[in-house]
Design an enzyme around this catalytic site. Sequence first.
Site, mmCIF file in Angstrom:
data_model
loop_
_atom_site.group_PDB
_atom_site.id
_atom_site.type_symbol
_atom_site.label_atom_id
_atom_site.label_comp_id
_atom_site.label_asym_id
_atom_site.label_seq_id
_atom_site.Cartn_x
_atom_site.Cartn_y
_atom_site.Cartn_z
ATOM 1 N N SER A 10 52.091 99.071 20.497
ATOM 2 C CA SER A 10 50.842 98.336 20.690
ATOM 3 C C SER A 10 50.188 98.752 21.996
ATOM 4 C CB SER A 10 51.132 96.829 20.708
ATOM 5 O OG SER A 10 49.942 96.089 20.794
ATOM 6 N N ASP A 11 48.879 98.593 22.039
ATOM 7 C CA ASP A 11 48.145 98.824 23.274
ATOM 8 C C ASP A 11 46.929 97.912 23.291
ATOM 9 O OD1 ASP A 11 48.254 100.637 25.698
ATOM 10 O OD2 ASP A 11 46.149 100.803 25.134
ATOM 11 N N THR A 12 46.489 97.562 24.489
ATOM 12 C CA THR A 12 45.345 96.669 24.661
ATOM 13 C C THR A 12 44.385 97.266 25.674
ATOM 14 O OG1 THR A 12 46.722 94.730 24.210
ATOM 15 C CG2 THR A 12 44.635 94.334 25.347
#
Length: 186
Positions: free
Chosen positions: A69-71
């Site tokens: 995941s990345d934000t």
Amino acid sequence: MHKLVLASGSPRRKELLAQLGYTFDVVLPDIEECKAEQETAAEYVLRLSQQKAQAGLALVSESSIVVGSDTVVVCDGQVLEKPHHFADAQRMLTQLSDRRHQVMTAVTVVSAEKQHSIVVTTEVWFKKLTQEEIEQYWQSGEPCDKAGSYGIQGLGGRFVTRIEGSYSAVVGLPLYETDQLLHEFI
């Protein structure tokens, strides 16, 4: 039996995935986080989540299912990543002040057989920030490792007047969407 693995060192992502009731291991993939010039914010965050998941898969057994995941925070089409120093955080928080911005979190679930991804975008509104508030917030240490220089789940939450979308995605892992992706594998 598949082993679930989170490819992230983020304590927030660990907490959120655990909140879904899954038992999992953690690996720390080493990927370069650098946005390509022509890449949109959504393309960038999606690519990073996919690279993290794939790099994580390379570190574990073939029977594993890996979550990456990345934000990123996006304001005026500009990606605001983690600040390098106070002036960087000050610029970002000033830009976010008294405005709406987007938080994009991408999640990728991968196994040896398949890969599925999703990008979740949440609209976030900030109150008008004073320079004193920005300086005090920086002194707390909280903005240092956060995209856009704030954490909604901590002291930075006091700046948020409204959100539309997934709160957990702003924190770092959209619970509903992650659970739906995992059900395609488990």
